[in-house]
Design a protein around this motif. Sequence first.
Motif, mmCIF file in Angstrom:
data_model
loop_
_atom_site.group_PDB
_atom_site.id
_atom_site.type_symbol
_atom_site.label_atom_id
_atom_site.label_comp_id
_atom_site.label_asym_id
_atom_site.label_seq_id
_atom_site.Cartn_x
_atom_site.Cartn_y
_atom_site.Cartn_z
ATOM 1 N N LEU A 243 44.426 33.939 29.677
ATOM 2 C CA LEU A 243 44.253 33.084 30.853
ATOM 3 C C LEU A 243 43.833 33.907 32.073
ATOM 4 C CD1 LEU A 243 47.329 30.712 30.402
ATOM 5 C CD2 LEU A 243 44.907 30.114 30.182
ATOM 6 N N VAL A 244 44.511 35.053 32.278
ATOM 7 C CA VAL A 244 44.195 35.877 33.449
ATOM 8 C C VAL A 244 42.770 36.418 33.338
ATOM 9 C CG1 VAL A 244 44.779 37.991 34.695
ATOM 10 C CG2 VAL A 244 46.588 36.486 33.884
ATOM 11 N N TRP A 245 42.381 36.811 32.121
ATOM 12 C CA TRP A 245 41.039 37.374 31.927
ATOM 13 C C TRP A 245 39.972 36.331 32.257
ATOM 14 C CZ3 TRP A 245 37.057 36.493 28.192
ATOM 15 C CH2 TRP A 245 36.024 37.434 28.253
ATOM 16 N N VAL A 246 40.118 35.132 31.692
ATOM 17 C CA VAL A 246 39.130 34.075 31.957
ATOM 18 C C VAL A 246 39.080 33.760 33.452
ATOM 19 C CG1 VAL A 246 38.632 31.632 31.613
ATOM 20 C CG2 VAL A 246 39.252 33.050 29.662
ATOM 21 N N ALA A 247 40.260 33.627 34.079
ATOM 22 C CA ALA A 247 40.290 33.257 35.498
ATOM 23 C C ALA A 247 39.672 34.351 36.367
ATOM 24 C CB ALA A 247 41.730 32.982 35.933
ATOM 25 N N THR A 248 40.024 35.625 36.124
ATOM 26 C CA THR A 248 39.485 36.691 36.978
ATOM 27 C C THR A 248 37.975 36.804 36.798
ATOM 28 O OG1 THR A 248 40.110 38.283 35.278
ATOM 29 C CG2 THR A 248 41.539 38.146 37.192
ATOM 30 N N LEU A 249 37.493 36.569 35.569
ATOM 31 C CA LEU A 249 36.050 36.659 35.340
ATOM 32 C C LEU A 249 35.321 35.501 36.014
ATOM 33 C CD1 LEU A 249 33.841 38.269 33.938
ATOM 34 C CD2 LEU A 249 34.119 36.818 31.940
ATOM 35 N N ILE B 1 36.257 33.641 38.515
ATOM 36 C CA ILE B 1 36.306 33.700 39.984
ATOM 37 C C ILE B 1 35.622 34.972 40.481
ATOM 38 C CG2 ILE B 1 37.809 33.738 42.004
ATOM 39 C CD1 ILE B 1 39.947 32.370 40.256
ATOM 40 N N GLY B 2 35.858 36.081 39.772
ATOM 41 C CA GLY B 2 35.372 37.383 40.248
ATOM 42 C C GLY B 2 33.867 37.521 40.189
ATOM 43 N N TYR B 3 33.247 36.983 39.128
ATOM 44 C CA TYR B 3 31.807 37.170 38.995
ATOM 45 C C TYR B 3 31.028 36.512 40.134
ATOM 46 C CZ TYR B 3 27.536 38.460 36.628
ATOM 47 O OH TYR B 3 26.335 39.052 36.339
ATOM 48 N N PRO B 4 31.260 35.212 40.426
ATOM 49 C CA PRO B 4 30.530 34.611 41.554
ATOM 50 C C PRO B 4 30.762 35.342 42.874
ATOM 51 C CG PRO B 4 31.665 32.922 40.286
ATOM 52 C CD PRO B 4 32.131 34.223 39.738
ATOM 53 N N VAL B 5 31.998 35.823 43.094
ATOM 54 C CA VAL B 5 32.277 36.543 44.335
ATOM 55 C C VAL B 5 31.433 37.822 44.407
ATOM 56 C CG1 VAL B 5 34.035 37.848 45.576
ATOM 57 C CG2 VAL B 5 34.583 35.595 44.668
ATOM 58 N N ALA B 6 31.440 38.592 43.316
ATOM 59 C CA ALA B 6 30.659 39.827 43.287
ATOM 60 C C ALA B 6 29.168 39.523 43.410
ATOM 61 C CB ALA B 6 30.939 40.588 41.986
ATOM 62 N N TYR B 7 28.731 38.449 42.750
ATOM 63 C CA TYR B 7 27.330 38.059 42.789
ATOM 64 C C TYR B 7 26.911 37.680 44.206
ATOM 65 C CZ TYR B 7 23.026 35.623 41.503
ATOM 66 O OH TYR B 7 21.727 35.233 41.406
ATOM 67 N N PHE B 8 27.770 36.926 44.873
ATOM 68 C CA PHE B 8 27.481 36.540 46.259
ATOM 69 C C PHE B 8 27.326 37.786 47.130
ATOM 70 C CE2 PHE B 8 29.191 35.675 50.534
ATOM 71 C CZ PHE B 8 28.259 34.750 50.966
ATOM 72 N N ILE C 254 42.667 40.605 40.622
ATOM 73 C CA ILE C 254 41.263 40.195 40.555
ATOM 74 C C ILE C 254 40.307 41.243 41.128
ATOM 75 C CG2 ILE C 254 41.274 38.895 42.735
ATOM 76 C CD1 ILE C 254 39.498 36.844 41.082
ATOM 77 N N ILE C 255 40.781 42.044 42.069
ATOM 78 C CA ILE C 255 39.900 43.063 42.650
ATOM 79 C C ILE C 255 39.443 44.062 41.578
ATOM 80 C CG2 ILE C 255 41.779 44.609 43.350
ATOM 81 C CD1 ILE C 255 38.529 43.977 45.262
ATOM 82 N N PHE C 256 40.259 44.266 40.545
ATOM 83 C CA PHE C 256 39.879 45.190 39.469
ATOM 84 C C PHE C 256 38.718 44.631 38.647
ATOM 85 C CE2 PHE C 256 44.183 46.469 40.401
ATOM 86 C CZ PHE C 256 44.081 47.840 40.400
ATOM 87 N N MET C 257 38.511 43.323 38.696
ATOM 88 C CA MET C 257 37.367 42.715 38.033
ATOM 89 C C MET C 257 36.171 42.716 38.971
ATOM 90 S SD MET C 257 36.461 41.484 35.181
ATOM 91 C CE MET C 257 37.176 40.374 34.006
#
Lengths: 284, 271
Positions: free
Chosen positions: A75-81, A83-90, A166-169
Amino acid sequence: MSETWKAFKPYALITPQTLVFLLFLVFPIVMIGVVSFWEFNGYSMTPAFTLANYQGIFTDVTLKTYLNTFKFLGLVWVATLLIGYPVAYFLAFHVPKLEWQILLFLVCTIPFWTSNIIRMISWVPLLGREGLVNQILMGIGLTQQPLEFLLYSDFAVVLGMVHLYIIFMIAPIFNSLMRIERSLITAAEDLGASGVQIFKEVILPLSAPGIAIGSIFIVTLVMGEFVTVRLMGGGQSASVGKLIQTQIGSLQYPLAAANAIVLLAVTMLIIVSILRVLDIRKEL
Amino acid sequence: MQKRALSFYLLLAFFCLFVLFLYGPMITIFMLSLQGPDGALTFPMRGLSFYWLGQVFQEQRVGNFIEPFVRSLLLGATVMAITITASVLASMGFRQRFKGSTVIFYMTIASLIVPSILVSLGIGVVFQVMGWPTNWFSSGLGAHLTWTLPIAFLIMLGIFNRFDPSYEEAARDLGATDPKTFWEIVLPLIAPSLLGVGLLTFTLSYDEFTRTSLVSGQNNTLPLEIFGMTTNVTSPALYALGTLTTIFSASLILIAYFAYTAVVKRQRGKA
């Protein structure tokens, strides 16, 4: 300068750091391995060679604990990915100036440098029975009774871990996105690729190593996790880390050691499989 | 063009929500710690004062925070000194190829990614078997170093990757010995980075919990003391303490960042 000194110099320089790791990392983990075969008679441990501690892991209760830990990890992996990917992409593609990118990235990073305990405590006034979320939900008439699952539940544990880790992702994904040559994207545009195609064919494959590194961090952080499980799970939630901590609390070192070795083996297995799928060498 | 604009606003909104998720909980406890003397643990806020912030410095029914705070400061300073020294030396060693460097490198990475409970348990087991008492300044110090040292080392490797070796060669050609080159050429050039790494290391140690939790011995560091409080404190004093210690770590990070950029700018101006 003599040649012998030149050949010897790097070894002299790495000695202090290597000593620290040997003393506080390698030797302790070797000792965990040794002690996991020792006997435990209820209050003290004696050197021996027994597999009883490992057999204790293959009971229903302990296996369930392992399964629950995997559930948290998934669950944590799916959620961090997600949420984290769009943030990093932005940050990487939509923020125009380098100064702004660094500043906004810093905004995401600052909470990571503050106390994990405080960050978890701060969810209590929001999610508790009389917390802000329940007050609002009942205020606008969406629910009649306070929602109980918000705090001291598996939901709260996952939420807490996503918040903490999440910052680690984000950081590795952001790093690999920033390295993508912008001319590649222009080239794809010139050849008539749509936005979705550019993302699927160019950006996603090139950011895969970042995803892999982020995933490895999430795996190692979640697998040994016991603080969030204890604070946010409120007694009902179980994880291997918490089990080990409880066993240490009652001085059952050999049992805790056997669990720790299995935990380490499982963690390494997951990391190796991630590396099988995604090559991260280019990133190092 | 219009399509791109839409995706920009969607992602911007997502990013803002994310920042709210990151900071929202923290802001609620900041607000709740500013309540009046009859404040409680949940909203609505009851009054507005610095009463609870002041309470942190008073003797508490559940213990006091000054001693754990001093311990955390001392430990952080020691960890910082050892981490800086060892990581600078080691990363300088890595500027030259040598046999076994891969093993040493992977050992460092391992220290970062081994689940932290193993470090804590392992050090605990070693001290137990040896019959030594665990203490924040012995076993606790070791546990902190396994966390700060790999991070500092990786940052230092990056710094030396961008370091121009011609400065050192020039010094050596002019007859400077290795130590002299280090003190007069290398150290002044990496000093701003060291300041940044030092403050990062200090905050990491100051806030460390998991690796220390099983091996701190009788006297708690501040994060452990706070963890102990979570079960038996029912007043906003807990939030006030959280607010103060968060402001403390966050300002250290900001100081590190601004000091670093200021020094870099000044050096660029000179060159």
